[in-house]
Scaffold this motif. Sequence first.
Motif, PDB file in Angstrom:
ATOM      1  N   PHE A 517       0.836  -1.199   0.000  1.00 48.64           N
ATOM      2  CA  PHE A 517       0.000   0.000   0.000  1.00 48.64           C
ATOM      3  C   PHE A 517       0.871   1.250   0.000  1.00 48.64           C
ATOM      4  CE2 PHE A 517      -2.025   3.315   2.595  1.00 48.64           C
ATOM      5  CZ  PHE A 517      -3.148   3.558   1.832  1.00 48.64           C
ATOM      6  N   SER A 518       1.885   1.246   0.861  1.00 45.89           N
ATOM      7  CA  SER A 518       2.712   2.454   0.918  1.00 45.89           C
ATOM      8  C   SER A 518       3.511   2.616  -0.368  1.00 45.89           C
ATOM      9  CB  SER A 518       3.586   2.450   2.176  1.00 45.89           C
ATOM     10  OG  SER A 518       4.832   1.906   1.922  1.00 45.89           O
ATOM     11  N   ALA A 519       3.877   1.502  -1.013  1.00 48.16           N
ATOM     12  CA  ALA A 519       4.565   1.598  -2.309  1.00 48.16           C
ATOM     13  C   ALA A 519       3.658   2.270  -3.334  1.00 48.16           C
ATOM     14  CB  ALA A 519       4.962   0.210  -2.790  1.00 48.16           C
ATOM     15  N   LEU A 520       2.389   1.872  -3.337  1.00 46.95           N
ATOM     16  CA  LEU A 520       1.451   2.466  -4.295  1.00 46.95           C
ATOM     17  C   LEU A 520       1.253   3.952  -4.010  1.00 46.95           C
ATOM     18  CD1 LEU A 520      -1.276  -0.278  -4.732  1.00 46.95           C
ATOM     19  CD2 LEU A 520       0.796   0.145  -6.036  1.00 46.95           C
ATOM     20  N   MET A 521       1.155   4.286  -2.716  1.00 49.46           N
ATOM     21  CA  MET A 521       0.967   5.697  -2.352  1.00 49.46           C
ATOM     22  C   MET A 521       2.145   6.537  -2.829  1.00 49.46           C
ATOM     23  SD  MET A 521      -1.817   6.289  -0.648  1.00 49.46           S
ATOM     24  CE  MET A 521      -2.589   5.219  -1.802  1.00 49.46           C
ATOM     25  N   ILE A 522       3.361   6.040  -2.537  1.00 52.10           N
ATOM     26  CA  ILE A 522       4.536   6.836  -2.903  1.00 52.10           C
ATOM     27  C   ILE A 522       4.668   6.909  -4.419  1.00 52.10           C
ATOM     28  CG2 ILE A 522       7.053   6.874  -2.790  1.00 52.10           C
ATOM     29  CD1 ILE A 522       6.791   5.910   0.079  1.00 52.10           C
ATOM     30  N   GLY A 523       4.361   5.793  -5.094  1.00 52.02           N
ATOM     31  CA  GLY A 523       4.376   5.806  -6.560  1.00 52.02           C
ATOM     32  C   GLY A 523       3.391   6.819  -7.102  1.00 52.02           C
TER      33      GLY A 523
END
Lengths: 608, 565
Positions: A517-523
């Motif tokens: 989830f945090s990867a998607l947010m930062i992306g």
Amino acid sequence: MLVQIGYSVSYGDDGSRAVRARLEYPLGEEPLRWAGLAGPIEALSVLQTEERLTLAAAAGDAVQVRFYARPSGFAFVDADWQERGKLNIPLEAAPDLDGSSRRMMIGGNRQRFLFVQADARSLAVYDLAADARLHALTQVAGEGASITALERLSGGTSLLIGTSEGALSQWFTNVDAAETFVRAREFDPLEGGPVRGIVPEQGRRGFIAFTDADWGIYHSTAGRRVLHLEDAGIAAAAINSRSDRLLLNTASGVRYYGIENEHPDVSWTLMWGQVWYEGYAEPSYQWQSSSASSDYEPKLSLVPLSLGTLKATFYAMLFAIPLGLAGAVYTAVFMAPEMRRMIKPTVELMAALPTVILGFLGGLMLAPFIEAHLPGLALFLVLFPLFVVLVSLLWQWLPGPAGSWAQRGWTALILLPLPVLIGWGCIALSPGLETRFFGGDAPAWITANLGISFDQRNALVVGVAMGFAVVPTIFSIAEDALFGVPKQLISGSLALGASMWHTTMHVVLPTASPGIFSALMIGMGRAVGETMIVLMATGNTPLLNFNMFEGMRTLSANIAVEMPEAEVASTHYRVLFLCALVLFVFTFILNTTAEAVRQRLRERYGSL
Amino acid sequence: MSGADKNALIWSRWRGSREGGVWLIASAISLSLVLVLGMILLLAVRGMGYFWPSEIIAFEYREYREDPWMPVQGEVVGREDVIAAQLISAGYELESDQGTVERWLIKVGNRDVGPSDFLWVLRQHTRALKVPEDVAVIERLEWGNFYGTISELHRGDERIGRAQDGSEALMDALRESIERAEALRIQVREIEKHDIGTINAALNALRLEERGLNLRGEWSPEHAARLERARQVQQQAFEQLSGQIAELREQLMRDSISVVDAEGARHEIELEQIVRVLVPNRMGVFSKLAAYLERIWEFLSDEPREANTEGGIFPALFGTVIMVLLMTIFVTPGGVIAAIYLREYAHQGMLTRIVRIAINNLAGVPSIVYGIFGLGFFVYFVGGEIDEVFYSENLPAPTFGSPGLVWASLTLALLSLPVVVVATEEGLARVPKSMAEGSYALGATQFEMLRTVLMPIISPAIMTGLILAIARAAGEVAPLMLVGAVKLAPSLPVDFTFPFVHLDRQFMHLGFHIYDVGFQSPNVEAAQPLVYATAFLLVLIIIVLNLLAIQIRNNLREQYRSLES
């Protein structure tokens, strides 16, 4: 006789500046004779631009309109006005005007319309370009009220009407086919009885309106009342050309106000709501910040820009999520450690590629390429996964070491030639498909059959180019989270007889889901703020749709395009800063969420 | 086991272990790798291929059947297949309406003579295709390349060589003349750039001094006389130099060549205009290689010509390097000290946690937002204040109150600060506790321990952070568009006039150069090869920097491993 105040500026030797005012007579010092009008002149109206001057006088049962023109340009400074024509318009004699005299105003785009009060509540609109045909007869004041003030807004297109009840409204003729005379907006009414007068500001769409007992400063585009004050016996008002000094003639004498009102033209509705701009058929969201002419009404809606940002982000994520996540899962779970050690730095390198290069390739190479090979691209999207599955099946029949070699996690390497081969095949097949199914021109076919227009630099191109920039971000963070899943969880699942695939789907992925989830947010944060790619790979047109084959203008690209030309400290300049703030807030929320989730994840792993 | 059983087993194993799924997610990696490698390869081929002296072809062409045949010569710079149906609907007559038609983009040069220097031709509409022996590519300072056959060389009124007397002799004489012209041009440029630049700086200083005296109310006749004298000295020097330049220009105009173009028309070209003459079809591989390297060197070391579409990119390269160096100077102390404080001094609690989140957040803020911040805060606020206080005699013309080198470096320093902080913190986290404890046991204070034990160990980690920061800054364009990068800077930010490093000057930047030349250039086709070359150079720089950082980091890990054991 037409009298005008002229200014001459002279500079002294010591750098001082002297401004002298004088009276000028643009149409000569001889009084104008209005042959053909009977009786005393009731109303006069003048509208002048660089090269056109229109003059109208009403008396008794007729209006006479005179047209003047002069050449403009550097070579003709202050050339003389030449009379170009004359029109007589018959009016209904002596209408019921509630005791006041007839009001009249020339206005509209290119001085095209003449607005004459027909009775207490109505205006007659004559089309001066069509021999003064009666264009419309519209009731502009409410029942029981009457028109008490009529004024043109700066720019000449809009008319402001004040009524005996203190109501204020803005009217103009539309640009739709019928050119209806419409009420664009109603302002907060004044409370001190009938509107006595309206004074427009120069150079922007503001005005001052007053009744006997109160007065207010308004801005039309923003639709707001900036200031509302009470006073007694206001008889007249005047404002200077920079709109920072105001004279008010009241019962207790003339008051002199200094006004600090730099940005009346910004309001919440203006930026986030639908606004009915002059010359538009209906209220809409528009971004058109500047134009060469100062008569232009700036359109500063942030909606198309924000939507453009979301559109670009959406298409980029559409490309980046499958590639980034699938790659991360494979690399973290299945890939051979030797290969993983090579892949990680390569992806880091991919993240470091300057976006200006991705934008340049997207705009100058990918965009024409995609336009020319649309069917091939669609074919690739279908064929590539099919072939991958097919190869995986065929590979099982390979004898001995080759088969187990794939098991050890070198699949990605084995598949390396596949995209090249299939890609080459699809490109080779593309022209044939295009001729066979799309009449030889896929973009034209899309426009004709799907009804969506096709830009060469479209959301698809941005999706690929920006997706390319986002893939490494998503990959790195998601891979870290997946790789960090405690090994005993995986071993436990495998020991219970689950396959590696099942373990991945039901143990590894759920455990690492906050990290993903945090990867998607930062992306997503990266895609939202990315500037150069959208700047170079789209047409930068502020559009309001999610169509894959059209471009967009994002907040970031908008700043990059307009900031260098924005006048410092102007409204436009500040709105651009606001764009940056919106961007900042957006990424701030995304990043803080991601970071908080990541820290909690770290604590959870720590306890395992 | 029978063949059918074996097949069934493999089939069930393939289904059971979801082999297809594993291969599918693996293909994501393959696809990404192919895209990255393909992209770099494309940049390399397009960018570096441009400098190779390519073959010149000549043919006759007509666009429509009723047109007369027209002779064309030039280089093929692009080939593509166009769908026949599209061309037919655009009004072309083709042999067949099926399949595709080959189309070439020919660089025909001669921009000053012909309608356009690029020509799209359909392969089927050409005839008499040949490779002419003696057509020369004449690279000029203005108007781009000229393609034609050199017939004569003139030296003053004298005719030195003629093609029919043997081309070797003509080419030798020409080479000699070009070298002479080049030497003269360099002299002129030296004088213009250096000597006249110094005089201009001096005159400007005098003007400012006069204004300053006026502003302070200290103006007196003595000052006036002194300034006037100084001005006259400079004026005299200027006139003398102008005389010299005129003389050199006179000499430059001596030589010229006659060239015959594809249509047989004769053109005179002054040698003053010529950068290089090549006859590619007569050159062997080695002479081509020599020309190739020479052109790459020109690209790296020369100034741009023709609205940045030709010549070199030296000012952009130089500007990038200077900007990045300055940024390093700004970011290093801040980043390193912040990391050390966070790790070694600060109490690890809520506050440090918030600071860490803020730093990570800073890394995610869009670069254009940094640009806006730099413009609003550094340029207009700080710069404006500096101007008020120190450069009031120059107002209203801004000195530091306009976008410039120092503000660009500061903005990028802010942008790359998180990279340095995170890398340094990571380095500190890897140092074994035992080392610090050992030095405390020997009686060191915390500061001594930091200085003598920690700093040497973490310096490679700091280095890694700096290199990554540099790589990020070198590739960043969006904020620079607002705070100082320009398409063409009149002078470099570092030169020989006092104070040598001009922090207030605007500068050129590789990334901005790519954007500007690729998208704002009037002649996109002429500009493209150079954009590809610049992009390749930039990618190369960034790859090398990143590899360096990875290398240092790996070495560092080895070192720690040996420390721990």
